[in-house]
Write an enzyme that holds these catalytic residues in place. Structure first.
Site, short mmCIF file in Angstrom:
data_model
loop_
_atom_site.label_atom_id
_atom_site.label_comp_id
_atom_site.label_asym_id
_atom_site.label_seq_id
_atom_site.Cartn_x
_atom_site.Cartn_y
_atom_site.Cartn_z
N LYS A 91 0.81 -1.21 0.00
CA LYS A 91 0.00 0.00 0.00
C LYS A 91 0.85 1.27 0.00
CE LYS A 91 -4.34 -1.80 1.83
NZ LYS A 91 -5.34 -1.74 2.92
N ARG A 118 -3.70 -10.13 5.27
CA ARG A 118 -4.27 -10.13 3.91
C ARG A 118 -3.19 -9.60 2.96
NH1 ARG A 118 -6.94 -6.69 0.34
NH2 ARG A 118 -8.58 -7.70 -0.89
#
Length: 270
Positions: A213, A247
Site C-alpha cells: 500500500k 491479507r
C-alpha cells in the site's frame, strides 16, 4: 479455523484496475494460475474481490460485480474445492449470492455496513463470519484530505458501535480490520500501526491488510511493485502486535514472516 497461530489470506482480484497490477487476474487462465499460487505458497484463505477499492476507483454495477465473481468462484470450486473462500464486497445482495450459490465462507466488507444498510441483517441470516473494516467515506472520496478530531478514539468508537449492532442481530463470528489506507493519511496509518495492540480490548480476531500500500511506497518514494520488503517489515510488526490474519498479495513472504514470529514466541520460555 484455529487462529491461535496467525493465518495468511491471499488476494485474488478479478478486476482490471486494482492498484497493484501484479494482483489482477481477468482471464480464466490468469485466475487459475493465481489460485494455485495462493494455495501452493501456503495461504489458508482466498479473498476474492471484483470491485476495486483503490482511491478514486471506478464504480461498477451490482451486475458487473456479480458476473466477475461468478467466473472466479466457479474456477475456485473447480480447481481449489477445499479452499476457505472470503468474498470482498460491500453489497448485501452480492454477499448473499456468493454464500448461497457458491458456498463462500466469509464476507469481507470494506465499509462495515455503511455502504449497504442491508448488509448486517443479511450476514445475520447467512450465518457466516464477517470482516468489518473501518473506512472514512467511500473508495471514490476516502483520500480527499481525510480529517479526524480524535483519530484513534473515532476508530474505536466506530468498531464498538458496529460490533454491538452485529451482536444484537445474532452475528457470532466478527473479525476487525482497522482499514489501513482507507480514509487515512500516511501519518494516520503509522499511528494506527503503533497502537495496533490496543485492539485486543475488543477480544475479536484482527485482520491487517497493508500489502504494497501507499503507506509503504509513498514513504520510501518507490512504487507498489517495489514495496514487498516494506510489506514484510510491517506484517512482522503487525504479527508482534497481535494480528491474527494477514491479507496479502505475496503469500510466501507472509507465511515465512508468520513462521519466524511464531518461532520467536515459542522460544520466549527458554
Amino acid at each position: 479455523m484455529d487462529l491461535t497461530e496467525p493465518q495468511v489470506m491471499g488476494i485474488l482480484n478479478v478486476t482490471p484496475d486494482s492498484f497493484y497490477a501484479g494482483s489482477r487476474a481477468e482471464t480464466e487462465k490468469d485466475i487459475i494460475q493465481r489460485l494455485h499460487q495462493i494455495v501452493d505458497e501456503g495461504a489458508s484463505i482466498i479473498d476474492i474481490g471484483a470491485y476495486s477499492s483503490r482511491p478514486d476507483a471506478e464504480h461498477i454495477s451490482n451486475e458487473e460485480e456479480m458476473s466477475r465473481l461468478r467466473t472466479g468462484l466457479k474456477l475456485i470450486r473447480e480447481h481449489c474445492p477445499e479452499a476457505i473462500v472470503s468474498v470482498d464486497t460491500f453489497r448485501a445482495d452480492v454477499a448473499k449470492m456468493c454464500v448461497e450459490e457458491y458456498g463462500a465462507a466469509i464476507i469481507n466488507d470494506i465499509s462495515a455496513g455503511n455502504m449497504d444498510e442491508a448488509m448486517f441483517t443479511t450476514i445475520a441470516k447467512l450465518g457466516v463470519p464477517y470482516i468489518a473494516m473501518h473506512m472514512k467515506g467511500t473508495p471514490q472520496t476516502m483520500q480527499i484530505a481525510p480529517q479526524y478530531d480524535h483519530f484513534l478514539k473515532e476508530i474505536f468508537y466506530f468498531f464498538s458501535e458496529k460490533v454491538q449492532k452485529l451482536r444484537d442481530l445474532g452475528v457470532k463470528d466478527i473479525i476487525l480490520d482497522p482499514g489501513f489506507g482507507f480514509g487515512k493519511t500516511l501519518e494516520h496509518n503509522y499511528q494506527l500501526m503503533n497502537h495496533l495492540e490496543e485492539f485486543k480490548l475488543f477480544e475479536l480476531p484482527l485482520l491487517v491488510g497493508i500489502s504494497r500500500k501507499s503507506m509503504i511506497y509513498k514513504l520510501l518514494d518507490t512504487t507498489p511493485e517495489e514495496a514487498l520488503n516494506g510489506t514484510t517489515i510491517l506484517n512482522t510488526i503487525a504479527l508482534q502486535k497481535g494480528a491474527h490474519i494477514l491479507r496479502v498479495h505475496d503469500v510466501k513472504a507472509a507465511v515465512e514472516a508468520v513462521k519466524i514470529v511464531e518461532k520467536m514466541k515459542a522460544c520466549q520460555a527458554f
